[in-house]
Scaffold this active site. Structure first.
Site, mmCIF file in Angstrom:
data_model
loop_
_atom_site.group_PDB
_atom_site.id
_atom_site.type_symbol
_atom_site.label_atom_id
_atom_site.label_comp_id
_atom_site.label_asym_id
_atom_site.label_seq_id
_atom_site.Cartn_x
_atom_site.Cartn_y
_atom_site.Cartn_z
ATOM 1 N N ASP A 107 39.336 18.304 27.232
ATOM 2 C CA ASP A 107 38.223 19.198 27.551
ATOM 3 C C ASP A 107 38.859 20.577 27.718
ATOM 4 O O ASP A 107 39.626 20.813 28.656
ATOM 5 C CB ASP A 107 37.542 18.744 28.845
ATOM 6 C CG ASP A 107 36.430 19.692 29.267
ATOM 7 O OD1 ASP A 107 36.295 20.783 28.670
ATOM 8 O OD2 ASP A 107 35.683 19.334 30.201
ATOM 9 N N VAL A 108 38.538 21.500 26.815
ATOM 10 C CA VAL A 108 39.254 22.789 26.797
ATOM 11 C C VAL A 108 38.985 23.649 28.037
ATOM 12 O O VAL A 108 39.681 24.630 28.273
ATOM 13 C CB VAL A 108 38.957 23.608 25.510
ATOM 14 C CG1 VAL A 108 39.430 22.869 24.269
ATOM 15 C CG2 VAL A 108 37.479 23.969 25.400
ATOM 16 N N TYR A 144 25.408 32.783 24.457
ATOM 17 C CA TYR A 144 26.263 32.521 23.283
ATOM 18 C C TYR A 144 26.692 33.836 22.613
ATOM 19 O O TYR A 144 27.852 34.009 22.230
ATOM 20 C CB TYR A 144 25.471 31.640 22.322
ATOM 21 C CG TYR A 144 26.193 31.146 21.102
ATOM 22 C CD1 TYR A 144 27.060 30.051 21.177
ATOM 23 C CD2 TYR A 144 25.983 31.719 19.854
ATOM 24 C CE1 TYR A 144 27.700 29.569 20.042
ATOM 25 C CE2 TYR A 144 26.611 31.248 18.711
ATOM 26 C CZ TYR A 144 27.468 30.169 18.813
ATOM 27 O OH TYR A 144 28.101 29.693 17.681
ATOM 28 N N ALA A 145 25.761 34.787 22.496
ATOM 29 C CA ALA A 145 26.084 36.081 21.883
ATOM 30 C C ALA A 145 27.147 36.804 22.706
ATOM 31 O O ALA A 145 28.099 37.381 22.150
ATOM 32 C CB ALA A 145 24.825 36.942 21.764
ATOM 33 N N ALA A 160 29.338 35.419 24.728
ATOM 34 C CA ALA A 160 30.607 34.685 24.597
ATOM 35 C C ALA A 160 31.267 34.993 23.253
ATOM 36 O O ALA A 160 32.485 35.234 23.182
ATOM 37 C CB ALA A 160 30.365 33.183 24.738
ATOM 38 N N LYS A 161 30.481 35.007 22.177
ATOM 39 C CA LYS A 161 31.060 35.207 20.843
ATOM 40 C C LYS A 161 31.515 36.651 20.630
ATOM 41 O O LYS A 161 32.443 36.909 19.856
ATOM 42 C CB LYS A 161 30.069 34.771 19.765
ATOM 43 C CG LYS A 161 29.854 33.245 19.718
ATOM 44 C CD LYS A 161 31.155 32.483 19.595
ATOM 45 C CE LYS A 161 30.965 31.062 19.081
ATOM 46 N NZ LYS A 161 32.236 30.315 19.063
#
Ligand code: NAD
Length: 252
Positions: free
Chosen positions: A62-63, A153-154, A156-157
């Site tokens: 699990d990263v 998500y945006a 994070a990316k």
């Protein structure tokens, strides 16, 4: 051919883009650690690589878990070889409009994409700097440019892009490059889940997306794997801190 240790780690590699990347790097001659949450789920990809004549190892990590990352990378170094290529591909989506997004959905997306890439990179870079050669490839997304329903998500990316550029600055003098790939719409279980969320069949969503994409088709894991293969290659040693949009048309 280089004498550099040729061991690669691909996270989130039990399926989707990660599986495509692991398979491609094995074809390129790397021994590949196929990393995902559940070690058993990695076995099919490992078997396919071995059947094709390659070398691979299934590793459950699990990263987000610091100790699991350290122990897992230590095991890879011992059993497969000291890693000089790392592809931070593990990812999740927890989409919702801002006003409905839970704090847990924010934290878990940040955790996998940012904390995960950080922990894996910090641990793996010691082998790369020791070897004087390394390649880190991080998965960003066209969503980094903003995408309705994906504030977490945006963010994070987009964060992955800043992270990548900073690694390029810090690690360049040790022979280590860091680059990011920002895929557009790629056919995987992640985009199948998106179809379900918006109440469409996957086939209909793929058709709709293909109509909007300049090359008139949706992407496949192999499209991303080809870009990773380039960044991991010997010849890409002067390319660092870049974000390559692999989206069937201009982005970014
Ligand atoms: P996917 O959901 O099919 O696969 C993701 C894999 O990551 C799964 O096997 C999952 O178990 C694993 N994973 C999740 N959390 C993990 C954790 N904590 N530790 C280890 N493994 C974990 O997704 P995909 O479509 O193959 O996406 C791969 C990457 O590409 C992701 O980072 C995603 O954000 C990015 N991406 C995908 C698309 C797309 O269109 N599919 C577009 C842009 C970016």
């Amino acid at each position: 051919m280089t004498t550099t240790p040729r061991t690669a780690i691909v996270t989130g590699a039990a399926r989707g883009i990660g599986a495509g990347v692991a398979t491609r790097l094995a074809e390129d001659g790397f021994a590949v650690a196929v990393v995902d949450l559940d070690e058993t789920a990695c076995k099919k990809v490992v078997e396919d690589i071995e059947t094709a004549g390659g070398t691979a190892l299934a590793v459950g990590i699990d990263v987000v878990d610091e100790q699991a990352v350290q122990a897992g990378i230590g095991r890879i170094a011992e059993e497969l070889g000291e890693p000089t290529v790392l592809v931070n591909n593990a990812g999740i989506i927890r989409d919702n409009m801002l006003f409905k997004m839970s704090t847990d959905d924010w934290d878990s997306v940040m955790g996998v994409h940012l904390r995960g890439a950080f922990l894996m990179s910090r641990s793996a870079q010691s082998y790369m700097t020791k070897a004087g050669w390394g390649r880190i490839v991080n998965l960003s997304s066209t969503s980094a440019l903003g995408n309705r329903g994906q504030a977490n998500y945006a963010a994070a990316k987009a964060g992955v892009q800043g992270f990548t550029k900073t690694l390029a600055l810090e690690l360049g003098k040790f022979g280590v490059t860091a680059n990011a790939i920002a895929p557009g719409f790629i056919e995987t279980e992640m985009t199948a889940a998106t179809a379900e969320r918006v109440g469409m069949t996957f086939e209909d969503l793929k058709k709709e997306m293909a109509n909007r994409i300049p090359v008139a088709r949706t992407g496949k894991p192999a499209d991303i794997a080809a870009a990773v293969s380039f960044f991991a290659s010997e010849g890409a040693g002067f390319v660092s801190g870049q974000v390559l949009y692999v989206a069937g048309g201009p982005q970014g």
